[in-house]
Write a protein that holds these residues in place. Sequence first.
Motif, PDB file in Angstrom:
ATOM      1  N   GLU A  63       0.801  -1.251   0.000  1.00 39.00           N
ATOM      2  CA  GLU A  63       0.000   0.000   0.000  1.00 39.00           C
ATOM      3  C   GLU A  63       0.830   1.295   0.000  1.00 39.00           C
ATOM      4  OE1 GLU A  63      -3.108  -0.127  -0.466  1.00 39.00           O
ATOM      5  OE2 GLU A  63      -3.578  -2.197   0.094  1.00 39.00           O
ATOM      6  N   GLY A  64       0.953   1.881  -1.117  1.00 39.49           N
ATOM      7  CA  GLY A  64       1.559   3.206  -1.174  1.00 39.49           C
ATOM      8  C   GLY A  64       3.079   3.233  -1.097  1.00 39.49           C
ATOM      9  N   SER A  65       3.710   2.101  -0.808  1.00 38.37           N
ATOM     10  CA  SER A  65       5.163   2.102  -0.679  1.00 38.37           C
ATOM     11  C   SER A  65       5.750   0.962  -1.497  1.00 38.37           C
ATOM     12  CB  SER A  65       5.576   1.893   0.773  1.00 38.37           C
ATOM     13  OG  SER A  65       4.689   2.512   1.643  1.00 38.37           O
ATOM     14  N   ALA A  66       6.900   1.205  -2.058  1.00 38.07           N
ATOM     15  CA  ALA A  66       7.565   0.160  -2.813  1.00 38.07           C
ATOM     16  C   ALA A  66       8.408  -0.677  -1.859  1.00 38.07           C
ATOM     17  CB  ALA A  66       8.443   0.780  -3.890  1.00 38.07           C
ATOM     18  N   ALA A  67       8.245  -1.981  -1.917  1.00 37.30           N
ATOM     19  CA  ALA A  67       9.035  -2.874  -1.074  1.00 37.30           C
ATOM     20  C   ALA A  67      10.350  -3.188  -1.771  1.00 37.30           C
ATOM     21  CB  ALA A  67       8.248  -4.148  -0.808  1.00 37.30           C
ATOM     22  N   VAL A  68      11.405  -3.432  -0.988  1.00 34.21           N
ATOM     23  CA  VAL A  68      12.692  -3.802  -1.587  1.00 34.21           C
ATOM     24  C   VAL A  68      12.629  -5.285  -1.971  1.00 34.21           C
ATOM     25  CG1 VAL A  68      13.981  -2.075  -0.276  1.00 34.21           C
ATOM     26  CG2 VAL A  68      13.745  -4.390   0.650  1.00 34.21           C
ATOM     27  N   PRO A  69      13.468  -5.707  -2.927  1.00 26.37           N
ATOM     28  CA  PRO A  69      13.505  -7.139  -3.276  1.00 26.37           C
ATOM     29  C   PRO A  69      13.934  -7.975  -2.069  1.00 26.37           C
ATOM     30  CG  PRO A  69      14.720  -5.814  -4.880  1.00 26.37           C
ATOM     31  CD  PRO A  69      14.383  -4.905  -3.745  1.00 26.37           C
ATOM     32  N   LEU A  70      13.513  -9.248  -2.054  1.00 26.21           N
ATOM     33  CA  LEU A  70      13.819 -10.120  -0.917  1.00 26.21           C
ATOM     34  C   LEU A  70      15.323 -10.300  -0.716  1.00 26.21           C
ATOM     35  CD1 LEU A  70      10.990 -12.736  -1.391  1.00 26.21           C
ATOM     36  CD2 LEU A  70      11.393 -11.423   0.677  1.00 26.21           C
ATOM     37  N   VAL A  99      16.654   2.784   8.132  1.00 29.12           N
ATOM     38  CA  VAL A  99      15.342   2.814   8.790  1.00 29.12           C
ATOM     39  C   VAL A  99      14.679   1.462   8.532  1.00 29.12           C
ATOM     40  CG1 VAL A  99      13.056   3.927   8.752  1.00 29.12           C
ATOM     41  CG2 VAL A  99      15.116   5.320   8.481  1.00 29.12           C
ATOM     42  N   HIS A 100      14.059   0.876   9.573  1.00 38.51           N
ATOM     43  CA  HIS A 100      13.357  -0.401   9.377  1.00 38.51           C
ATOM     44  C   HIS A 100      12.168  -0.196   8.444  1.00 38.51           C
ATOM     45  CE1 HIS A 100      10.426  -3.592  10.260  1.00 38.51           C
ATOM     46  NE2 HIS A 100      11.449  -4.351  10.585  1.00 38.51           N
ATOM     47  N   GLY A 101      11.364   0.832   8.723  1.00 40.54           N
ATOM     48  CA  GLY A 101      10.285   1.203   7.804  1.00 40.54           C
ATOM     49  C   GLY A 101       8.909   0.641   8.141  1.00 40.54           C
ATOM     50  N   ASP A 102       8.851  -0.381   9.018  1.00 37.35           N
ATOM     51  CA  ASP A 102       7.533  -0.927   9.393  1.00 37.35           C
ATOM     52  C   ASP A 102       7.612  -1.549  10.785  1.00 37.35           C
ATOM     53  OD1 ASP A 102       4.849  -1.304   8.970  1.00 37.35           O
ATOM     54  OD2 ASP A 102       5.065  -3.031   7.644  1.00 37.35           O
ATOM     55  N   ASP A 118      10.053  -8.749   9.028  1.00 32.72           N
ATOM     56  CA  ASP A 118       9.472  -8.041   7.876  1.00 32.72           C
ATOM     57  C   ASP A 118      10.177  -6.742   7.527  1.00 32.72           C
ATOM     58  OD1 ASP A 118       7.531  -9.630   6.764  1.00 32.72           O
ATOM     59  OD2 ASP A 118       6.077  -9.163   8.329  1.00 32.72           O
ATOM     60  N   TRP A 119      11.325  -6.866   6.929  1.00 29.49           N
ATOM     61  CA  TRP A 119      12.150  -5.706   6.589  1.00 29.49           C
ATOM     62  C   TRP A 119      11.872  -5.206   5.178  1.00 29.49           C
ATOM     63  CZ3 TRP A 119      16.544  -3.846   9.643  1.00 29.49           C
ATOM     64  CH2 TRP A 119      16.591  -4.420  10.935  1.00 29.49           C
ATOM     65  N   GLU A 120      10.710  -5.527   4.622  1.00 31.72           N
ATOM     66  CA  GLU A 120      10.505  -5.234   3.204  1.00 31.72           C
ATOM     67  C   GLU A 120      10.387  -3.739   2.888  1.00 31.72           C
ATOM     68  OE1 GLU A 120       6.861  -7.639   2.872  1.00 31.72           O
ATOM     69  OE2 GLU A 120       5.902  -5.845   2.128  1.00 31.72           O
ATOM     70  N   LEU A 121      10.083  -2.915   3.900  1.00 32.03           N
ATOM     71  CA  LEU A 121       9.973  -1.474   3.626  1.00 32.03           C
ATOM     72  C   LEU A 121      11.213  -0.706   4.105  1.00 32.03           C
ATOM     73  CD1 LEU A 121       6.193  -0.915   4.493  1.00 32.03           C
ATOM     74  CD2 LEU A 121       7.256  -1.225   2.250  1.00 32.03           C
ATOM     75  N   THR A 122      12.300  -1.434   4.344  1.00 36.25           N
ATOM     76  CA  THR A 122      13.525  -0.789   4.833  1.00 36.25           C
ATOM     77  C   THR A 122      14.072   0.187   3.780  1.00 36.25           C
ATOM     78  OG1 THR A 122      15.710  -1.202   5.797  1.00 36.25           O
ATOM     79  CG2 THR A 122      15.041  -2.641   3.996  1.00 36.25           C
ATOM     80  N   HIS A 123      14.670   1.270   4.285  1.00 34.36           N
ATOM     81  CA  HIS A 123      15.214   2.302   3.392  1.00 34.36           C
ATOM     82  C   HIS A 123      16.184   3.171   4.177  1.00 34.36           C
ATOM     83  CE1 HIS A 123      11.478   3.979   5.195  1.00 34.36           C
ATOM     84  NE2 HIS A 123      12.213   5.059   5.360  1.00 34.36           N
ATOM     85  N   ILE A 124      16.756   4.148   3.514  1.00 35.16           N
ATOM     86  CA  ILE A 124      17.582   5.132   4.198  1.00 35.16           C
ATOM     87  C   ILE A 124      16.735   6.385   4.366  1.00 35.16           C
ATOM     88  CG2 ILE A 124      19.604   6.627   3.953  1.00 35.16           C
ATOM     89  CD1 ILE A 124      20.945   4.225   2.486  1.00 35.16           C
ATOM     90  N   GLY A 125      16.712   6.921   5.586  1.00 35.69           N
ATOM     91  CA  GLY A 125      15.860   8.081   5.817  1.00 35.69           C
ATOM     92  C   GLY A 125      16.035   8.644   7.210  1.00 35.69           C
ATOM     93  N   ASP A 126      14.975   9.275   7.712  1.00 38.34           N
ATOM     94  CA  ASP A 126      15.009   9.911   9.024  1.00 38.34           C
ATOM     95  C   ASP A 126      14.683   8.866  10.097  1.00 38.34           C
ATOM     96  OD1 ASP A 126      14.484  11.428  11.357  1.00 38.34           O
ATOM     97  OD2 ASP A 126      13.857  13.150  10.148  1.00 38.34           O
ATOM     98  N   PRO A 127      15.621   8.644  11.044  1.00 40.41           N
ATOM     99  CA  PRO A 127      15.405   7.587  12.054  1.00 40.41           C
ATOM    100  C   PRO A 127      14.152   7.811  12.911  1.00 40.41           C
ATOM    101  CG  PRO A 127      17.278   8.995  12.655  1.00 40.41           C
ATOM    102  CD  PRO A 127      16.911   9.342  11.238  1.00 40.41           C
ATOM    103  N   LEU A 128      13.700   9.065  13.009  1.00 37.64           N
ATOM    104  CA  LEU A 128      12.502   9.340  13.826  1.00 37.64           C
ATOM    105  C   LEU A 128      11.261   8.650  13.257  1.00 37.64           C
ATOM    106  CD1 LEU A 128      13.061  13.142  14.537  1.00 37.64           C
ATOM    107  CD2 LEU A 128      13.409  11.237  16.117  1.00 37.64           C
ATOM    108  N   GLU A 129      11.313   8.291  11.985  1.00 35.48           N
ATOM    109  CA  GLU A 129      10.169   7.607  11.368  1.00 35.48           C
ATOM    110  C   GLU A 129       9.816   6.327  12.136  1.00 35.48           C
ATOM    111  OE1 GLU A 129      10.753   6.336   7.298  1.00 35.48           O
ATOM    112  OE2 GLU A 129       8.957   5.096   7.381  1.00 35.48           O
TER     113      GLU A 129
END
Lengths: 124, 334
Positions: B67-74, B204-207, B225-236
């Motif tokens: 939903e609304g976010s692209a997941a990273v490949p496994l 960022v874990h992301g979820d 479930d690290w599929e929404l992991t990314h680089i960003g603001d840790p406060l997220e």
Amino acid sequence: MMDQPSIRELVEAVRSFLETKAMPELKGHTAFHARVAANALGIVSRELELGGQATSEEVKRLTTLLKHEGSLEELNRELCKQIRDGRMALETPGLAEHLEASMRDKIAIDQPNYSGLRIAKSRG
Amino acid sequence: MTMAPDFLLPFEVALVKAIAGFEHVTNITRLSGGASQETWSFDALMDGKSEPLILRRSPGGGKRVTEGSAAVPLTTEAIVIEASRKAGVKAPGVRYVLKDEDGVGQGYVMDRLPGETIARKILRDPEFDAVRPKLAFQCGEILARIHAVDKEPLRDILPVIDGPIQLRRYRDLYDSYGYPHPMFDYALKWLEPRMAEAKRQTLVHGDFRHGNLLISPDGVEAALDWELTHIGDPLEDIGWICTNSWRFGVAEKVVGGFGELPDLLAGYKAAGGGDVSLDEARTWIVYGSLKWGIMCMSMYQGFRVDGSVERAAIGRRSSETEIDLVNLIFHGML
């Protein structure tokens, strides 16, 4: 004029059927969906009861804020636009009060037991 | 009686080659997943002993969208989990990453750890009574360690999705639905200056929320479930676990319905995450509520396609996040 039962009585009859008769006979995912369906009819019931007054009060507040008349949806679209482009500052007197009143009315119809509404009510 | 999955034979062949002592797969059952993503539980017989494992698999290796976010490949997920584990993060050990020539699809095998992910049980069952007050501090520690992972080696495989990018993404999604929510417009405007400047950019874990936290009566066992992991603001990550939608009715316990925010922030600081103020955390809780509210709008779009009563009902849950936004923004609550 429609005959009896009223639309509210009909909705309540279907809801009661789902909860007391259908759900005990169902299993797994279908039982869960029957509960969701019964809850959705609860929203219908509350909107029939509370929606009219909530809408007319919302329109009244929007007319004051935007200084002109219109339909509920037109006024809401314009409010969104004015907030977005900065014509309606976030500090505009009455804006926060309007939004809080509208959001309280919406959640009281959608989900009257929601924790966030309980918290809002505890402020009075 | 469960049917053996069609990939079982090539999967066993791959594990024989990859893991010394591996004999065969038993008790394989599908746990969850949609069309593009599957999770399987199985036991591997190794040197006569049974080991509990999980297979995360994407059959076609195609792009996954949540939903609304692209997941990273496994495969990326597996690399990030291993990098995080090396930095002391509690996460399941990755045992094998599938290769193209295995013919099983994309995915990886990881340890199946003991614990519970269902919020209702964690928040209500007596066996968790003793550990519940300790969970917020532990979440803070885990987040500090995730945010301390060296992100430079991950830059090539992870997207940068910082505060301003997220805000723009969700605003675009909201706009695409064409239905007015003045409270969302207010929140978007309120967040814009507050999310503009990040103190740090980290992994960022992301979820990070219920469902993805494996918890036992001993504490938090792993972040899943690290599929929404990314680089960003840790406060997220801090804001998301504190969003009221993840408190499951226990609103006064700000962290996941089990703990206090000052405890989480104390754990975060103790594990080297630095100081985070309540105001900074609140900004990202506001964002979490806004994000979930817009995700509820997405559910309504799904309902228009499949007519599901469940999706229809979730569409009407946008208003839950709107009253949360009122409490957070107008009354400075958490």
